[in-house]
Enzyme design. Structure first.
Site, short mmCIF file in Angstrom:
data_model
loop_
_atom_site.label_atom_id
_atom_site.label_comp_id
_atom_site.label_asym_id
_atom_site.label_seq_id
_atom_site.Cartn_x
_atom_site.Cartn_y
_atom_site.Cartn_z
N TYR A 176 32.59 -109.50 -50.18
CA TYR A 176 31.28 -109.03 -49.71
C TYR A 176 31.38 -108.54 -48.28
CZ TYR A 176 29.25 -111.61 -53.68
OH TYR A 176 28.94 -112.08 -54.93
N ASP B 62 17.02 -114.11 -46.71
CA ASP B 62 17.29 -112.68 -46.67
C ASP B 62 16.02 -111.95 -46.25
OD1 ASP B 62 15.61 -112.45 -48.95
OD2 ASP B 62 17.29 -112.63 -50.31
#
Length: 293
Positions: free
Chosen positions: A67, A81
């Site tokens: 990632y 997030d």
């Protein structure tokens, strides 16, 4: 194998289920799934499985994943997030490249992270996000994971860039919060891209706009053996394959080892025929067939 494996570059916005549903309609396929969920705010490699290849879904989730993420320091959100409301703010300390390098070394290897409240992990028979959406507080479990490599660097005073190679099942949102905590503040991910999954890089993926319903789906198909390359692999001759398909007991001595996979302490392995087609998934500790494909 009457099925296919496709590598899709998921955009930000839709869910992983949305992507599989669109492909199912575009290519007119009866059975479609995916080999590892990406959150709506995340992009990158999504492995889509169709037909009989859906039998491989649970084994793809064990694969290493890579990632690229951006961690926004100073604010914590309820979802870890950009999708959630800000629930906490803290000052951002002055950081140095040396400190970030040291933290990268400390976190590389085995690490225990708390599962995010907004996740599909089941607690008391319900998914964790169901409690979170109702404002109910529950004790979240922890999960031990492996960071095979980690690189941290700072491009903005309140932003940390992350490159990480992790074992399957790792919540990068949880890693972001742990990095912020160890830096003496709070944070949330404002960007997340899966750059590699099951040995497939994001550069090799196709976008949804690339799919043409007039083109056979085999045009985009990836050999199943490739996306299972993290597993130990064996080959078998026609006689052994016939025995396996008849449900007879597995005899490991009748197999030829082709390669050792990268997954540590993973009991599952793959049997291929002489043409490199996936025939069976086996458990090498219990000497038994888990699934014939």
């Amino acid at each position: 194998m009457a099925g296919a494996i496709l590598a899709v570059n998921k955009p930000v916005g839709p869910t992983s289920h949305d992507i599989t549903h669109r492909i199912k309609k575009l290519l007119k396929l009866p059975k479609v799934g995916h080999g590892g969920t990406l959150d709506p705010f995340a992009s990158g490699v999504l492995i889509v499985v169709t037909g009989s290849c859906t039998k491989l879904m649970s084994y793809l989730s064990h694969s290493h994943k890579q990632y690229r993420a951006t961690l926004r320091l100073g604010t914590r959100t309820e979802t870890a997030d950009t999708e959630g409301q800000v629930v906490e703010t803290q000052p951002v300390p002055t950081l140095s490249p040396q400190l970030l390098e040291q933290l990268s070394r400390e976190l590389t290897g085995t690490v225990t992270l708390q599962v995010p409240a907004y996740s599909a992990v089941k607690i008391g028979g319900k998914k964790a996000y169901e409690y979170a959406r109702r404002g109910e507080s529950v004790e979240m479990p922890t999960r031990t994971t492996t960071l095979h490599s980690l690189r941290l660097w700072q491009e903005k005073p309140d932003g940390i860039e992350i490159d990480v190679d992790v074992s399957g099942g790792t919540y990068i949102r949880a890693l972001g919060e742990e990095i912020a905590r160890r830096l003496g503040t709070v944070g949330h991910l404002c960007m997340l891209q899966r750059t590699r999954c099951c040995g497939i890089s994001v550069q090799e993926c196709v976008s949804l706009t690339d799919f043409d319903p007039d083109t056979p789906w085999q045009h985009w198909s990836i050999p199943p053996a490739r996306v299972l390359a993290d597993h130990d692999m064996y080959t078998a001759d026609a006689a052994v394959i016939t025995h396996l398909r008849q449900g007879r007991p597995l005899d490991m001595s009748a197999l030829s080892r082709l390669q050792k996979g990268d997954l540590q302490d993973n009991p599952t392995a793959v049997i291929l025929d002489e043409s490199q087609n996936v025939i069976s998934i086996i458990d090498v500790r219990e000497n038994r067939v888990l699934r014939n494909i």
